[in-house]
Design a protein around this motif. Structure first.
Motif, PDB file in Angstrom:
ATOM      1  N   ASP A   1       0.836  -1.214   0.000  1.00 34.38           N
ATOM      2  CA  ASP A   1       0.000   0.000   0.000  1.00 34.38           C
ATOM      3  C   ASP A   1       0.867   1.259   0.000  1.00 34.38           C
ATOM      4  N   ILE A   2       1.933   1.228   0.786  1.00 34.73           N
ATOM      5  CA  ILE A   2       2.820   2.380   0.863  1.00 34.73           C
ATOM      6  C   ILE A   2       3.534   2.590  -0.476  1.00 34.73           C
TER       7      ILE A   2
ATOM      8  N   LEU B   1       4.140   5.675  -5.507  1.00 37.24           N
ATOM      9  CA  LEU B   1       4.103   5.681  -6.971  1.00 37.24           C
ATOM     10  C   LEU B   1       3.117   6.718  -7.479  1.00 37.24           C
ATOM     11  N   ILE B   2       1.940   6.751  -6.912  1.00 36.10           N
ATOM     12  CA  ILE B   2       0.931   7.746  -7.311  1.00 36.10           C
ATOM     13  C   ILE B   2       1.430   9.159  -7.019  1.00 36.10           C
ATOM     14  N   PHE B   3       2.055   9.364  -5.867  1.00 31.82           N
ATOM     15  CA  PHE B   3       2.572  10.675  -5.514  1.00 31.82           C
ATOM     16  C   PHE B   3       3.580  11.169  -6.556  1.00 31.82           C
ATOM     17  N   PHE B   4       4.546  10.330  -6.919  1.00 32.61           N
ATOM     18  CA  PHE B   4       5.576  10.747  -7.880  1.00 32.61           C
ATOM     19  C   PHE B   4       5.009  10.935  -9.284  1.00 32.61           C
ATOM     20  N   LEU B   5       4.035  10.145  -9.666  1.00 35.87           N
ATOM     21  CA  LEU B   5       3.412  10.335 -10.975  1.00 35.87           C
ATOM     22  C   LEU B   5       2.652  11.654 -11.056  1.00 35.87           C
ATOM     23  N   VAL B   6       2.004  12.018  -9.979  1.00 35.46           N
ATOM     24  CA  VAL B   6       1.209  13.254  -9.966  1.00 35.46           C
ATOM     25  C   VAL B   6       2.097  14.491  -9.879  1.00 35.46           C
TER      26      VAL B   6
END
Length: 187
Positions: A18-19, A24-29
């Protein structure tokens, strides 16, 4: 006290996936990707004010540059090198064939352009020619017009182009208008 063999000590890694997913979502955004700049160009209006767009264009007022699939360069149906292109463009544009140009220094050759305001550069490229060669042609074309405008700036204003006012720059652009047309040889 003796540790039991049945007890396993360690970390609970159940939430690690989950972390990792959240990171991954944080860096993509938050990541930004630079946009390709390409070649900057200004598309002309369909017909500028004060110009008769229905007037017939004489063949001698068109300087044709062709770049074929083998990256061979032709100017007015003669094979030339990229090093000769700038001088050929300057001679064509600054020709003063009709002797109406007061500031032109051309040879008044009857087979070249009448004057800078009637001169048109036509670039025809093959789809299989390289982008680098196309850019070299553009560089030589812009360089030829810059040199013509620089010479006129020295003669008319006794200044370099980068020292001119906006009004003086417009006068140079009107004296040597940048008129080009581009086409694909495969069409």
């Amino acid at each position: 006290m003796k540790a039991s063999r049945k007890t396993i000590s360690g970390l609970n890694a159940g939430s690690m996936a989950d972390i990792a997913f959240l990171l991954l979502i944080f860096f993509l955004v938050t990541t930004t990707f630079p946009e390709d700049q390409g070649i900057e160009g200004v598309m002309p209006k369909s017909c500028p004010e004060g110009v008769d767009c229905t007037a017939e264009l004489h063949e001698k007022n068109i300087f044709t540059i062709k770049l074929n699939r083998n990256n061979e360069l032709m100017a007015n149906n003669e094979l030339i090198s990229i090093n000769e292109l700038r001088a050929s463009i300057k001679a064509f544009v600054d020709n003063n064939g009709d002797e109406s140009c007061e500031y032109c220094h051309g040879e008044k050759n009857l087979t070249l352009s009448d004057n800078p305001k009637k001169a048109v550069i036509a670039i025809h490229t093959d789809r299989e020619s390289t982008y680098d060669n196309y850019i070299e042609i553009q560089d030589e074309l812009v360089g030829a017009y810059y040199e013509l405008r620089q010479e006129l700036s020295q003669m008319k204003f006794n200044k370099k182009v980068d020292q001119l006012t906006e009004e003086e720059v417009l006068q140079l652009q009107e004296s040597y208008p940048f008129r080009i047309t581009e086409a694909d040889l495969n069409q």
